[in-house]
Design an enzyme around this catalytic site. Structure first.
Site, mmCIF file in Angstrom:
data_model
loop_
_atom_site.group_PDB
_atom_site.id
_atom_site.type_symbol
_atom_site.label_atom_id
_atom_site.label_comp_id
_atom_site.label_asym_id
_atom_site.label_seq_id
_atom_site.Cartn_x
_atom_site.Cartn_y
_atom_site.Cartn_z
ATOM 1 N N ALA A 207 -31.077 -26.052 88.353
ATOM 2 C CA ALA A 207 -30.680 -26.485 87.018
ATOM 3 C C ALA A 207 -29.185 -26.194 86.901
ATOM 4 O O ALA A 207 -28.722 -25.163 87.361
ATOM 5 C CB ALA A 207 -31.456 -25.708 85.965
ATOM 6 N N TYR B 1 -27.384 -12.326 90.014
ATOM 7 C CA TYR B 1 -27.313 -11.572 88.757
ATOM 8 C C TYR B 1 -28.526 -10.668 88.533
ATOM 9 O O TYR B 1 -28.514 -9.798 87.671
ATOM 10 C CB TYR B 1 -27.115 -12.518 87.550
ATOM 11 C CG TYR B 1 -28.204 -13.560 87.352
ATOM 12 C CD1 TYR B 1 -29.449 -13.230 86.820
ATOM 13 C CD2 TYR B 1 -27.969 -14.878 87.694
ATOM 14 C CE1 TYR B 1 -30.434 -14.181 86.647
ATOM 15 C CE2 TYR B 1 -28.942 -15.847 87.517
ATOM 16 C CZ TYR B 1 -30.182 -15.490 86.999
ATOM 17 O OH TYR B 1 -31.147 -16.435 86.848
ATOM 18 N N GLU B 2 -29.587 -10.872 89.328
ATOM 19 C CA GLU B 2 -30.751 -9.996 89.210
ATOM 20 C C GLU B 2 -30.510 -8.654 89.906
ATOM 21 O O GLU B 2 -31.322 -7.738 89.746
ATOM 22 C CB GLU B 2 -31.992 -10.684 89.789
ATOM 23 C CG GLU B 2 -32.419 -11.896 88.971
ATOM 24 C CD GLU B 2 -33.556 -12.674 89.615
ATOM 25 O OE1 GLU B 2 -34.707 -12.223 89.484
ATOM 26 O OE2 GLU B 2 -33.289 -13.711 90.234
ATOM 27 N N MET C 238 -25.879 -21.081 88.752
ATOM 28 C CA MET C 238 -25.901 -19.695 89.222
ATOM 29 C C MET C 238 -26.722 -19.515 90.501
ATOM 30 O O MET C 238 -27.226 -18.422 90.762
ATOM 31 C CB MET C 238 -26.473 -18.792 88.119
ATOM 32 C CG MET C 238 -25.750 -18.914 86.784
ATOM 33 S SD MET C 238 -26.605 -18.011 85.486
ATOM 34 C CE MET C 238 -25.777 -18.633 84.010
ATOM 35 N N SER C 239 -26.851 -20.572 91.294
ATOM 36 C CA SER C 239 -27.698 -20.459 92.498
ATOM 37 C C SER C 239 -27.213 -21.395 93.595
ATOM 38 O O SER C 239 -26.095 -21.895 93.561
ATOM 39 C CB SER C 239 -29.149 -20.815 92.134
ATOM 40 O OG SER C 239 -29.254 -22.189 91.836
ATOM 41 N N HIS D 198 -31.707 -14.447 92.321
ATOM 42 C CA HIS D 198 -30.304 -14.740 91.993
ATOM 43 C C HIS D 198 -29.460 -13.466 92.117
ATOM 44 O O HIS D 198 -29.957 -12.363 91.928
ATOM 45 C CB HIS D 198 -30.182 -15.253 90.550
ATOM 46 C CG HIS D 198 -31.017 -16.452 90.273
ATOM 47 N ND1 HIS D 198 -32.355 -16.367 89.992
ATOM 48 C CD2 HIS D 198 -30.696 -17.768 90.228
ATOM 49 C CE1 HIS D 198 -32.834 -17.580 89.794
ATOM 50 N NE2 HIS D 198 -31.860 -18.453 89.930
ATOM 51 N N ASN E 245 -28.025 -29.393 80.573
ATOM 52 C CA ASN E 245 -27.247 -29.207 79.332
ATOM 53 C C ASN E 245 -25.820 -29.636 79.597
ATOM 54 O O ASN E 245 -25.392 -29.728 80.750
ATOM 55 C CB ASN E 245 -27.275 -27.727 78.912
ATOM 56 C CG ASN E 245 -26.788 -26.811 80.023
ATOM 57 O OD1 ASN E 245 -27.536 -26.497 80.944
ATOM 58 N ND2 ASN E 245 -25.536 -26.407 79.952
ATOM 59 N N SER F 188 -35.014 -23.447 88.455
ATOM 60 C CA SER F 188 -35.490 -23.187 87.095
ATOM 61 C C SER F 188 -36.210 -24.390 86.503
ATOM 62 O O SER F 188 -35.666 -25.484 86.443
ATOM 63 C CB SER F 188 -34.312 -22.871 86.166
ATOM 64 O OG SER F 188 -33.663 -21.713 86.585
ATOM 65 N N HIS G 20 -39.462 -19.051 87.147
ATOM 66 C CA HIS G 20 -39.466 -18.888 88.613
ATOM 67 C C HIS G 20 -40.748 -18.159 88.998
ATOM 68 O O HIS G 20 -40.915 -16.988 88.688
ATOM 69 C CB HIS G 20 -38.258 -18.081 89.073
ATOM 70 C CG HIS G 20 -36.973 -18.847 89.033
ATOM 71 N ND1 HIS G 20 -36.404 -19.388 90.148
ATOM 72 C CD2 HIS G 20 -36.162 -19.177 88.003
ATOM 73 C CE1 HIS G 20 -35.291 -20.017 89.824
ATOM 74 N NE2 HIS G 20 -35.118 -19.894 88.518
HETATM 75 N N1 HPA Z 1 -24.070 -22.780 83.273
HETATM 76 C C1 HPA Z 1 -24.495 -22.056 84.331
HETATM 77 N N2 HPA Z 1 -25.711 -22.193 84.850
HETATM 78 C C2 HPA Z 1 -26.536 -23.082 84.300
HETATM 79 C C3 HPA Z 1 -26.150 -23.867 83.212
HETATM 80 C C4 HPA Z 1 -24.853 -23.701 82.670
HETATM 81 O O1 HPA Z 1 -24.462 -24.362 81.705
HETATM 82 N N3 HPA Z 1 -27.227 -24.657 82.899
HETATM 83 C C5 HPA Z 1 -28.204 -24.365 83.800
HETATM 84 N N4 HPA Z 1 -27.787 -23.413 84.648
#
Ligand code: HPA
Length: 280
Positions: free
Chosen positions: A116, A88-89, A217-218, A86, A241, A33, A64
């Site tokens: 990410a 979740y898709e 998530m990857s 992913h 984050n 991402s 993406h």
């Molecule tokens: N959680 C899950 N996936 C993520 C996050 C997160 O805080 N930040 C970027 N991908």
């Protein structure tokens, strides 16, 4: 489509890629991402949109791009995946990992995966890079592993080992390369969750307690399959984050924030990847 990908389907996808490139890549690069722009600097590139490759899972997530970029980067012949699919898709995990199987069939033996991730470790700051030293496969532990289903012995064993899945020598190289470029990198355990909802505070307490430093998530399904096939693996998380269970009141996390911080990290990640490729 069947839940499980067959050897023939991987061969068909690999044949399509072979027909559309003059290169024989040896290094695979998965760009997560907000990190897609790295592939734009690949020289004299052959670009292959995912929809031109049979059985290839499409990526629908903003940030993406959805194409392969194959060419030269710092003297290495790389195949870069600009965007990934992913779980979740909606794709089954066995389809999500088809790209890694195809890469292996094309001759890729080293996989560099970026993503990410949220920083769980209190010492991490958004903008940090983290070398993945191990992972928590939350879906896999619960029974949803990309290797579930018939084992393809042509790729690897039924019960592959996962100790040092992230090649220690590649982490050493990454650490040295970062230092040579005047910055440090974090190192830690990446917890793989299904998404797409971000974690609840209770889930973050849990992940922190079981030793996760970052969450995303990857990446992990691809790493499991790359390891199954005996590839060398380097995983790098961009900490976009804070993922802490007790954020300041009113704090809210969005995909936009993830993409914005991803952009800030790109110059350092680019320097890191270029420096590593020079030495591979
Ligand atoms: N959680 C899950 N996936 C993520 C996050 C997160 O805080 N930040 C970027 N991908």
């Amino acid at each position: 489509m069947n839940e499980f990908i067959s050897h023939t389907q991987v061969e068909e996808a690999a044949a399509a890629v072979r027909n559309l490139t003059k290169y024989q890549p040896t290094i695979g690069l998965v760009l997560g991402s907000g990190l897609n722009s790295l592939a734009d600097t690949i020289e004299d590139a052959d670009t292959i949109p995912y929809d031109q490759i049979p059985h290839w899972p499409a990526s629908t997530v903003p940030g993406h791009t959805g194409q392969l970029v194959i060419g030269k980067l710092e003297g290495a012949t790389v195949l870069a995946q600009q965007g990934r699919a992913h779980y979740y898709e909606g794709h089954p995990l066995s389809q999500i990992v088809l790209p890694v199987r195809v890469m292996h069939m094309l001759g890729v033996r080293t996989l560099i995966v970026t993503n990410a991730a949220g920083g769980i470790n209190a010492d991490f700051t958004p903008g940090d890079l983290m070398l993945i030293k191990d992972h928590l496969n939350m879906l896999g532990i619960a029974g949803n592993n990309p290797l579930r289903g018939p084992n393809d012995d042509a790729f690897g064993p039924r019960f592959p080992d996962m100790i040092d899945a992230y090649t220690p020598a590649l982490r050493d190289l990454a650490r040295e390369t970062a230092a040579a470029n005047g910055f440090t990198v974090q190192e830690g355990v990446y917890a793989y969750v299904g998404g797409p909802s971000f974690e609840t505070p209770a889930e973050l307490y849990f992940l922190r307690a079981v030793g996760a430093d970052a969450v995303g998530m990857s990446t992990v399904p691809s790493v499991v399959v790359a390891r199954h096939a005996g590839m060398q693996i380097l995983g790098i998380s961009s900490i976009t984050n804070k993922a802490i269970p007790d954020p300041a009141p009113g704090t809210e996390l969005s995909h936009e924030e993830v993409l914005e911080t991803g952009k800030i990290i790109i110059p350092r990640l680019t320097a890191l990847l270029r420096g590593i490729l020079q030495k591979l």
